[in-house]
Design a protein around this motif. Structure first.
Motif, mmCIF file in Angstrom:
data_model
loop_
_atom_site.group_PDB
_atom_site.id
_atom_site.type_symbol
_atom_site.label_atom_id
_atom_site.label_comp_id
_atom_site.label_asym_id
_atom_site.label_seq_id
_atom_site.Cartn_x
_atom_site.Cartn_y
_atom_site.Cartn_z
ATOM 1 N N UNK A 75 0.838 -1.201 0.000
ATOM 2 C CA UNK A 75 0.000 0.000 0.000
ATOM 3 C C UNK A 75 0.873 1.250 0.000
ATOM 4 N N UNK A 76 1.903 1.255 0.830
ATOM 5 C CA UNK A 76 2.820 2.412 0.857
ATOM 6 C C UNK A 76 3.494 2.608 -0.501
ATOM 7 N N UNK A 77 3.886 1.521 -1.149
ATOM 8 C CA UNK A 77 4.518 1.601 -2.469
ATOM 9 C C UNK A 77 3.544 2.185 -3.485
ATOM 10 N N UNK A 78 2.299 1.698 -3.452
ATOM 11 C CA UNK A 78 1.286 2.212 -4.396
ATOM 12 C C UNK A 78 0.963 3.682 -4.125
ATOM 13 N N UNK A 79 0.906 4.075 -2.863
ATOM 14 C CA UNK A 79 0.654 5.488 -2.537
ATOM 15 C C UNK A 79 1.783 6.364 -3.089
ATOM 16 N N UNK A 81 3.666 5.674 -5.571
ATOM 17 C CA UNK A 81 3.555 5.663 -7.028
ATOM 18 C C UNK A 81 2.454 6.628 -7.476
ATOM 19 N N UNK A 82 1.306 6.601 -6.792
ATOM 20 C CA UNK A 82 0.189 7.482 -7.148
ATOM 21 C C UNK A 82 0.522 8.957 -6.900
ATOM 22 N N UNK A 83 1.321 9.195 -5.884
ATOM 23 C CA UNK A 83 1.653 10.592 -5.582
ATOM 24 C C UNK A 83 2.537 11.226 -6.646
ATOM 25 N N UNK A 84 3.201 10.395 -7.456
ATOM 26 C CA UNK A 84 4.057 10.936 -8.505
ATOM 27 C C UNK A 84 3.292 11.256 -9.776
ATOM 28 N N UNK A 85 2.063 10.886 -9.851
ATOM 29 C CA UNK A 85 1.287 11.156 -11.063
ATOM 30 C C UNK A 85 0.800 12.536 -11.091
#
Length: 85
Positions: A75-79, A81-85
């Protein structure tokens, strides 16, 4: 006043009564001891079963904690990743 025959008869009756009561109390005592032993064995068996169940549950809890930790990392990894979009 009691005659010798009456006294012996009464004494015999008292002895018979004492013996009968003693025998019955011994039977009750034996049944109670047996029930207590059986109850203790059943209790020991139940406690052992509970211990085994607790050990299994502790193992499952540890496995779930490990899986949760892995999910939290994902979840932390996906967050991130999403924050860089």
């Amino acid at each position: 006043m009691l005659k010798d025959e009456e006294y012996e008869s009464r004494n015999h009756l008292i002895q018979w009564w004492d013996q009968a009561v003693t025998e019955e109390l011994e039977k009750v005592n034996h049944k109670l001891d047996s029930a207590l032993r059986h109850g203790q064995l059943a209790c020991n068996h139940a406690l052992e079963s509970i211990r085994e169940t607790i050990q299994l549950m502790q193992g499952e809890i540890e496995t779930l904690k490990e899986r949760l930790l892995a999910k939290e990392v994902e979840i932390d990894r996906l967050r991130a990743l999403l924050s860089t979009w």
